[in-house]
Scaffold this motif. Structure first.
Motif, short mmCIF file in Angstrom:
data_model
loop_
_atom_site.label_atom_id
_atom_site.label_comp_id
_atom_site.label_asym_id
_atom_site.label_seq_id
_atom_site.Cartn_x
_atom_site.Cartn_y
_atom_site.Cartn_z
N SER A 187 -31.38 5.17 16.55
CA SER A 187 -30.01 5.55 16.20
C SER A 187 -29.33 6.32 17.34
CB SER A 187 -30.03 6.39 14.92
OG SER A 187 -28.79 7.02 14.73
N HIS A 188 -30.08 7.22 17.99
CA HIS A 188 -29.48 7.95 19.11
C HIS A 188 -29.07 6.99 20.22
CE1 HIS A 188 -30.51 11.49 17.06
NE2 HIS A 188 -31.76 11.63 17.47
N GLN A 189 -29.89 5.96 20.40
CA GLN A 189 -29.57 4.98 21.44
C GLN A 189 -28.32 4.17 21.04
OE1 GLN A 189 -30.27 5.38 24.21
NE2 GLN A 189 -31.52 3.87 25.22
N LEU A 190 -28.19 3.84 19.76
CA LEU A 190 -26.96 3.17 19.30
C LEU A 190 -25.74 4.06 19.52
CD1 LEU A 190 -27.91 1.46 15.88
CD2 LEU A 190 -27.56 0.34 18.09
N ASP A 191 -25.92 5.37 19.34
CA ASP A 191 -24.81 6.31 19.58
C ASP A 191 -24.31 6.21 21.01
OD1 ASP A 191 -24.83 7.32 17.01
OD2 ASP A 191 -26.16 9.00 17.52
N ARG A 192 -25.24 5.94 21.92
CA ARG A 192 -24.84 5.81 23.33
C ARG A 192 -24.20 4.45 23.62
NH1 ARG A 192 -29.82 8.14 27.00
NH2 ARG A 192 -29.45 10.32 26.49
N LEU A 193 -24.84 3.41 23.04
CA LEU A 193 -24.40 2.05 23.38
C LEU A 193 -23.17 1.61 22.59
CD1 LEU A 193 -27.98 0.44 23.36
CD2 LEU A 193 -26.59 0.92 25.39
N ALA A 194 -23.05 2.10 21.38
CA ALA A 194 -21.93 1.69 20.53
C ALA A 194 -21.42 2.92 19.77
CB ALA A 194 -22.39 0.61 19.56
N PRO A 195 -20.86 3.89 20.51
CA PRO A 195 -20.51 5.17 19.87
C PRO A 195 -19.49 5.01 18.74
CG PRO A 195 -19.74 5.09 22.19
CD PRO A 195 -20.54 3.85 21.94
N ALA B 220 -27.06 -8.12 20.24
CA ALA B 220 -27.60 -7.77 21.57
C ALA B 220 -27.74 -6.25 21.70
CB ALA B 220 -26.69 -8.31 22.66
N THR B 221 -26.78 -5.53 21.15
CA THR B 221 -26.82 -4.06 21.23
C THR B 221 -27.98 -3.50 20.41
OG1 THR B 221 -24.43 -4.04 21.54
CG2 THR B 221 -25.44 -1.96 20.91
N VAL B 222 -28.21 -4.10 19.24
CA VAL B 222 -29.33 -3.66 18.40
C VAL B 222 -30.65 -3.86 19.16
CG1 VAL B 222 -30.67 -4.27 16.32
CG2 VAL B 222 -28.19 -3.91 16.17
N ILE B 223 -30.79 -5.01 19.80
CA ILE B 223 -32.03 -5.28 20.54
C ILE B 223 -32.15 -4.34 21.74
CG2 ILE B 223 -33.28 -7.03 21.91
CD1 ILE B 223 -33.28 -7.42 18.80
N GLU B 224 -31.05 -4.12 22.43
CA GLU B 224 -31.10 -3.20 23.58
C GLU B 224 -31.50 -1.79 23.12
OE1 GLU B 224 -27.58 -3.03 26.03
OE2 GLU B 224 -28.45 -1.40 27.25
N ALA B 225 -30.93 -1.36 21.98
CA ALA B 225 -31.26 -0.02 21.48
C ALA B 225 -32.75 0.07 21.11
CB ALA B 225 -30.40 0.31 20.26
N ALA C 286 -40.62 -9.01 21.26
CA ALA C 286 -41.14 -8.33 20.06
C ALA C 286 -40.00 -7.73 19.24
CB ALA C 286 -42.13 -7.24 20.46
N ALA C 287 -39.00 -7.21 19.93
CA ALA C 287 -37.85 -6.61 19.23
C ALA C 287 -37.10 -7.68 18.45
CB ALA C 287 -36.93 -5.91 20.23
N ILE C 288 -36.88 -8.81 19.10
CA ILE C 288 -36.16 -9.89 18.42
C ILE C 288 -36.96 -10.38 17.21
CG2 ILE C 288 -35.33 -12.30 18.66
CD1 ILE C 288 -34.59 -11.56 21.59
N GLU C 289 -38.27 -10.50 17.40
CA GLU C 289 -39.11 -10.97 16.30
C GLU C 289 -39.05 -10.01 15.11
OE1 GLU C 289 -42.79 -12.92 17.35
OE2 GLU C 289 -43.79 -11.85 15.70
N ALA C 290 -39.20 -8.71 15.40
CA ALA C 290 -39.16 -7.71 14.32
C ALA C 290 -37.81 -7.73 13.61
CB ALA C 290 -39.44 -6.32 14.90
N ALA C 291 -36.75 -7.79 14.40
CA ALA C 291 -35.41 -7.76 13.80
C ALA C 291 -35.14 -9.02 12.99
CB ALA C 291 -34.37 -7.58 14.90
N THR C 292 -35.70 -10.13 13.42
CA THR C 292 -35.48 -11.40 12.72
C THR C 292 -36.28 -11.45 11.42
OG1 THR C 292 -35.17 -12.42 14.88
CG2 THR C 292 -35.42 -13.90 13.01
N ILE C 293 -37.57 -11.10 11.52
CA ILE C 293 -38.42 -11.15 10.32
C ILE C 293 -37.88 -10.22 9.23
CG2 ILE C 293 -40.71 -10.54 9.42
CD1 ILE C 293 -41.87 -11.67 12.04
N THR C 294 -37.42 -9.04 9.63
CA THR C 294 -36.94 -8.08 8.64
C THR C 294 -35.51 -8.37 8.18
OG1 THR C 294 -36.25 -6.61 10.44
CG2 THR C 294 -38.42 -6.19 9.49
N GLY C 295 -34.92 -9.38 8.76
CA GLY C 295 -33.57 -9.75 8.35
C GLY C 295 -32.47 -8.87 8.92
N VAL C 296 -32.80 -8.01 9.87
CA VAL C 296 -31.77 -7.17 10.48
C VAL C 296 -30.83 -8.04 11.31
CG1 VAL C 296 -31.36 -5.32 12.17
CG2 VAL C 296 -33.12 -5.03 10.41
#
Ligand SMILES: [Zn+2]
Length: 348
Positions: free
Chosen positions: A251-259, A310-315, A337-347
């Protein structure tokens, strides 16, 4: 030789319930504070509750700020010095409370928290963070001397603020797992009491997910009590560990990337779905987290957060760099791995 010691700082008076705003004066009087108060607020809480506070404190000095910034903290510090304030009363959602908390740390005085939204655990804890340029400045200050959380006011706050508070509590699940992992792998000090309390708080909230509904004052009651318990867990631990793990780094990283795109609690909730997947795999508990969030109406996807994929994966792949806090992210998660986790969990 036994040489351990601990210093647990807790709020002294915690009032939660219908109409308790009218007992603020009494709650403060019992703290035996000296000096005059300075009310730190922002325009809409001031409109909603300012008069009820003036009824109890007479002609109280007040400062109204419309955004959280370093400059705002400095203005409060200057004004408090000017009038020789003995303590601060923070009235509002997250911002006035964060500002007053940081200002009281500078001023070396106490503050009282009067939240008008149950949107995150900062209303009870000593942790606060203020945006500064493209980063955030965080402090570990003392918790409030008292918390006066009027469920009648909290129930009137926009519903997404309440679901953000719920999600912040649900993220204790993964925070505690990260803490235990750091304890095993890095010998980070772990408190069984604080860990158990934070985890139980998240579990109780998930069990009550069905009774958390818009327009019900009882929802505000359930959430606020859980936020208080989370705050107590942090006080016992003497750190934010019980309530902040990899999902908070994300979340802190999202605050930086997409304030300013999504609420803190909503970001950590989505983060917790994915970091729970990292902890326990495809058959793990991430579904329970996701289902509880969606039952309450909190976001469970990048789209619902209003943040592009893309921002979610970067974060997620850079979250481990944000601070020196060992979590399940270890030395970092690869993009695949990030893409896989985000995809499997439906994020995604
Ligand atoms: Zn949080």
């Amino acid at each position: 030789m036994f040489d351990k010691s601990t210093w647990i700082k807790l709020p002294r008076n915690v009032l939660v319930g219908h109409g308790v705003l009218d007992q603020l004066g009494e709650a403060v009087e019992e703290l035996y504070l000296s000096g005059r108060p300075l009310l730190v607020t922002s325009p809409s809480p001031e409109r909603i509750a300012g008069d009820r506070i003036r009824d109890q404190f007479g002609d109280i000095d007040s400062i109204s700020l419309d955004r959280a910034s370093f400059e705002a903290v400095e203005r409060v510090v200057e004004y408090a010095n000017e009038i020789d304030a003995g303590y601060l009363i923070a009235l509002g959602g997250g911002k006035p409370i964060d500002i007053a908390k940081m200002a009281s740390d500078h001023l070396n005085c106490g503050f009282v928290s009067v939240p008008t939204a149950a949107s995150h655990d900062g209303i009870v804890s000593g942790r606060s963070s203020i945006p500064e340029g493209d980063t955030r400045h965080s402090v570990a200050a003392d918790p409030p001397l008292a918390v006066v959380a009027d469920t009648e006011l909290l129930a009137e706050a926009p519903w997404e603020l309440t679901t953000a508070g719920c999600a912040d509590i649900i993220s204790n699940y993964t925070a505690v797992k990260d803490w235990q992992l750091a304890h095993r792998l890095q010998n980070v000090e772990y408190s069984e009491y604080a860990g158990a309390l934070a985890q139980m708080t998240a579990e109780l909230l998930v069990e009550s997910a069905d009774s958390i509904k818009p327009g019900l004052e009882e929802s505000a009651w359930i959430v606020t009590k859980a936020l208080v318990s989370s705050g107590v867990a942090m006080s016992i631990a003497g750190s934010s560990r019980p309530a902040s793990g990899a999902e908070h780094l994300f979340s802190h990283q999202l605050d930086r990337l997409a304030p300013g795109r999504a609420l803190h609690g909503h970001q950590v909730g989505v983060g917790a779905i994915m970091t729970e997947y990292f902890h326990s795999g495809e058959r793990g508990d991430w579904r329970n987290i996701r289902d509880a969030l969606s039952t309450m109406g909190a976001p469970t996807t990048a789209e619902e957060l209003g943040i592009d994929e893309a921002t979610v994966i970067e974060a997620l792949t850079t979250a481990h760099t944000i601070r020196d806090r060992y979590t399940i992210l270890g030395n970092g998660v690869s993009e695949e791995a990030a893409i896989e986790a985000a995809t499997i969990t439906g994020v995604l």
